[in-house]
Design a protein around this motif. Structure first.
Motif, short mmCIF file in Angstrom:
data_model
loop_
_atom_site.label_atom_id
_atom_site.label_comp_id
_atom_site.label_asym_id
_atom_site.label_seq_id
_atom_site.Cartn_x
_atom_site.Cartn_y
_atom_site.Cartn_z
N SER A 425 0.85 -1.19 0.00
CA SER A 425 0.00 0.00 0.00
C SER A 425 0.88 1.23 0.00
O SER A 425 2.04 1.20 0.43
CB SER A 425 -0.93 0.01 1.22
N GLY A 426 0.34 2.30 -0.49
CA GLY A 426 1.12 3.53 -0.53
C GLY A 426 0.30 4.67 -1.08
O GLY A 426 -0.82 4.50 -1.55
N GLY A 427 0.88 5.82 -1.01
CA GLY A 427 0.21 7.00 -1.52
C GLY A 427 0.83 8.24 -0.94
O GLY A 427 1.91 8.20 -0.34
N GLY A 428 0.15 9.35 -1.11
CA GLY A 428 0.68 10.60 -0.60
C GLY A 428 -0.35 11.70 -0.73
O GLY A 428 -1.39 11.57 -1.39
N ALA A 462 3.91 4.41 2.92
CA ALA A 462 4.15 3.14 2.25
C ALA A 462 4.02 2.01 3.27
O ALA A 462 4.38 2.17 4.44
CB ALA A 462 5.54 3.11 1.62
N GLY A 463 3.48 0.87 2.83
CA GLY A 463 3.31 -0.24 3.75
C GLY A 463 3.18 -1.56 3.02
O GLY A 463 3.03 -1.62 1.80
N ILE A 464 3.26 -2.63 3.80
CA ILE A 464 3.10 -3.98 3.28
C ILE A 464 2.42 -4.81 4.35
O ILE A 464 2.63 -4.61 5.55
CB ILE A 464 4.46 -4.60 2.87
N PHE A 474 0.27 -9.81 9.45
CA PHE A 474 1.45 -9.03 9.82
C PHE A 474 1.53 -7.82 8.90
O PHE A 474 1.22 -7.91 7.71
CB PHE A 474 2.72 -9.86 9.67
N TYR A 475 1.95 -6.69 9.44
CA TYR A 475 2.07 -5.51 8.59
C TYR A 475 3.23 -4.62 9.06
O TYR A 475 3.68 -4.69 10.21
CB TYR A 475 0.77 -4.70 8.58
#
Length: 766
Positions: A425-428, A462-464, A474-475
């Motif tokens: 996941s991500g963005g801004g 940003a993430g996973i 898990f993240y």
């Protein structure tokens, strides 16, 4: 030139988009906090999506309406300690004002020139000031507490987190909910919601009225008269228009108003400039029981009135969901009080404020692996404050300040399933802020031209996350938060009133686990975080020459800090009817490079007059404010069917315990530790701790209630009687504490925690 041209083009595009799309919005999502058929799954909208809390890769605590009802909670302040690393205290110098802190990040000030560090959103609308955040909890569908910076989806001024509140919508059916309550300290409440169908399936209305009053729990020295009372009203109505299953529009008109007695307690000590002039009992008292004894002089006035309008419209346009939330809010405030100086310092503040906001969002899927939320946002506010002050009975130059703020932003947030059970996941969000301020000091020659400053910031995330099975996730994530710069609304000199302070930023790294066990009877969510906090906007008190009041509080970018911690939320349903909830939070924080230059009176005289010199004060060793190392809560709710006569019903028992470790409430040096260094002429004074009277003692808060809920007829009408007790251990102490000025301190004041209280509620629902 290119940069300003691009800003103008973006702004023009935003205005055009608002004009073209103001009638569009997403189909209304399932309300947050709802459960599925087995009663265990909690649905949230923390990421502007409808998803299970166990599938949401951020730290979020969902508070269900039944929890609030069982705890006899009245306002947002009753959430204090209910979620890990969360504090919410009442600000004594503002109307319906909250000091909110999450993960050790807070900004405790009610001045409208300053932005909160915790974003409070009500029905998708950001409340731009601390005043007005103490919301009534009767008409609540869900509350979500999002911890950590939420800059991408919720915007600026959410560097600590977000408290996301959704109220109930019109049901389209005849129905209502009524409640009356009485309690200790002359507490009385009456609340009502009435749902009315106007055109079946097309137009529905909801009317609401909430009233709460109290005599206050402070006692006047000498007379025993109760002080600190309040009378709160929140009323309005909503219209829901649903011409098809593809579109709906919700219009809410409301007004929040408050009349209150703005009483504070004395924290003044020997050595403070005002101590020798105060009546017996107002100087040198303890910071527990003595805080409940007051000696107000003169008329204390507190009035607040805030009408608001919100229009939420929803459209399902094929595979794209488009949302629009438009809001207008204004407020008028008058407050006069002596801040526990027995009339030595008397201030009257008259304020006007208004804000408008518009958010447009589009959400949908790209193929089967990617989903997105994107949008545009606009916010504008203006405030005017006029303050008249008497010091020892003599007027000082009055302050007349006008401030304006304008902000617009564009944002995008994506989820992409790159592998089975693995998402990135991500963005801004790109934000542009512009603020201006104009100040005049009446009776002096100081009239400043309007000063304007703008800032722009990009806040990415940003993430996973990985799900090895359906019951575990898990993240890990990194996110950046941003709080806008501004001007000092209390600036009383040519320099401070025109000098801006810059934005502050937060970079937060988080890893976590969300898990369910025992056939989903047990859920355990844990998170660890590390926060880099930069260019902190810190309130600092400095001395001023005559004819001023002798000091002013200004905000500067004074320091950086590192904060790290652990959090856990646990829910267990071991047997039918019993739910156990617990939360634990731990933080460890430390300032870095916190040096402030301030004028001090050295004790050396020249020609009979004391000499004032600048000194560097190193505050790097003091504690951050509102940052307890440990927060802990445990709550049990048990429901058991009971038949009484011809009525079938149930008994509901609720009991909870909350622990908050000690925490400091203001950055202010301990006078006993720095006076020797000052008089010795040290160029830099090391400040090892804050003033001890500004430290809250550890809190042990126990609440309990018992309710009988019964069916009144076969049509679904229910009655309820609840007997409740809050703070049953009568844990007493300071709620919010301040000292005024420095070198020397003039005086100190505080608000006190609500002592042990109890009461009864009677409700009816049909």
């Amino acid at each position: 030139m290119k940069r300003h041209s691009s800003i103008r083009r973006f702004k023009a595009s935003l205005y055009a988009s608002i004009a073209m799309m103001s009638g569009w919005a997403t189909a209304h999502a399932q309300e947050a906090g709802a459960s599925n058929a087995d009663g265990n799954e909690i649905i949230v909208t923390a990421r502007r999506r409808v998803e299970s809390i166990q599938d949401t890769p951020i730290s979020v605590t969902a508070i269900a309406p039944s929890q609030l009802e069982g705890a006899a909670a009245l306002t947002i302040g009753d959430l204090q300690g209910a979620a890990p690393n969360v504090l919410i205290t009442i600000a004594p110098t503002g109307a319906a004002a909250a000091n909110a802190s999450i993960r050790g990040i807070a900004f405790a000030d009610i001045e409208k020139s300053f932005d909160p560090a915790v974003g409070v959103n009500v029905d998708g609308v950001y409340i731009g000031t601390s005043t007005g955040q103490m919301l009534d909890f009767f008409d609540i569908a869900s509350i979500e507490i999002l911890r950590g910076p939420q800059g991408t989806l919720f915007g600026r001024n959410t560097i600590a987190g977000v408290i996301n509140v959704r109220r109930t919508r019109p049901t389209g059916e005849w129905g209502g909910k009524f409640e009356a309550s009485m309690g200790r300290y002359g507490s009385f409440g009456a609340r009502a919601i009435l749902n009315v169908p106007i055109v079946e399936g097309v137009l529905a209305a909801k009317l609401f009225e909430m009233h709460q009053q109290s005599d206050g729990f402070y006692k006047t020295i000498g007379t025993g008269q109760k002080r600190g009372g309040s009378n709160n009203e929140n009323f309005g109505g909503s219209l829901l228009f649903t011409p098809s299953d593809k579109f709906d529009a919700l219009l809410t008109l409301e007004q929040q108003q408050q009349k209150f007695d703005p009483i504070t307690s004395s924290l003044t000590r020997a050595g403070d400039a005002f101590c020798d002039y105060l009546p017996t009992g107002l100087c040198g008292g303890n910071i527990t029981d003595d805080l409940y004894n007051v000696f107000p002089v003169g008329e204390h006035i507190g009035r607040y009135k805030a009408p608001a309008a919100t229009l939420e419209m929803n459209l399902q346009a094929g595979g794209v969901k488009i949302s629009s939330v438009t809001s207008y809010r204004e407020s008028k405030e008058t407050q006069q009080q002596d801040f526990s100086t027995a009339g030595l310092y008397l201030a009257r503040r008259d304020q006007k404020y208004h804000q408008i906001s518009q958010e447009l969002r589009a959400a949908g899927d790209i193929g089967s692996k990617i989903d997105y939320v994107s949008g545009l946002y606009y916010f504008k506010s203006k405030y005017h404050i006029l303050q008249h002050t008497l010091v020892f009975g003599a007027p000082v130059p009055y302050q007349d300040t006008v401030g304006k703020s304008e902000s617009y932003a564009a944002f995008l947030d994506l989820n992409w399933e790159i592998l089975p059970r693995v998402r990135v996941s991500g963005g801004g969000r790109w934000t542009h802020d512009e603020k201006s301020m104009f100040t005049k000091l009446g009776g002096t020659s100081l009239t400043l031209s309007p000063t304007t400053k703008s800032w722009s910031k990009f806040t990415p995330k940003a993430g996973i996350d990985y799900r090895p099975n359906d019951d575990m996730m898990f993240y890990g994530s990194w996110s950046r938060g941003y709080r806008s710069g501004g001007f000092n609304g209390r600036g009383l000199s040519a320099f401070s009133a025109s000098q801006p302070y810059d934005p502050e930023t937060v970079d937060s790294f988080e890893v976590g686990l969300k898990s369910e066990w025992l056939d989903r009877k047990l859920s355990i969510n844990v998170a660890a975080f590390h926060t880099n906090y930069k260019s902190i906007q810190q309130s600092t008190t400095v001395a001023l020459p005559a004819p001023s009041t002798g000091n002013e509080t200004v905000v500067t970018n004074a320091a950086s800090a590192k904060i790290k911690g652990l959090e856990m939320d646990l829910t267990l349903r071991p047997v039918e009817g019993l739910t156990l909830r617990s939360s634990v939070g731990y933080t460890k924080s430390k300032f870095g490079g916190f040096i402030v230059t301030q004028p001090v009176t050295t004790g050396v005289t020249l020609g009979g007059a004391p000499i004032t010199e600048n000194r560097n004060f190193d505050f790097s060793g003091v504690d951050l404010i509102y940052a307890p190392k440990i927060t802990f809560s445990v709550n049990g709710e048990y429901t058991h069917p009971v038949d009484v006569g011809n009525f079938s019903g149930k008994i509901k028992l609720n009991a909870g315990y909350r622990y908050l470790a000690r925490y400091d409430q203001q950055i202010a040096a301990d006078p006993a530790l720095y006076i020797t260094a000052v008089q010795a002429g040290s160029s830099t004074v090391i400040v090892p701790r804050n003033d001890p009277r500004l430290r809250s003692d550890p809190q042990n808060l126990v609440d309990a209630s018992i309710s009988y809920i019964w069916d009144m007829n076969t049509a679904g009408a229910k009655g309820r009687v609840t007997i409740y007790g809050r703070n049953l251990l009568d844990d007493r102490g300071s709620n919010t504490a301040f000292t005024v000025a420095a070198w020397p301190t003039l005086w100190g004041f505080s608000s006190a925690r609500e002592p042990s209280t109890y009461g009864v509620q009677v409700g009816f629902e049909f």
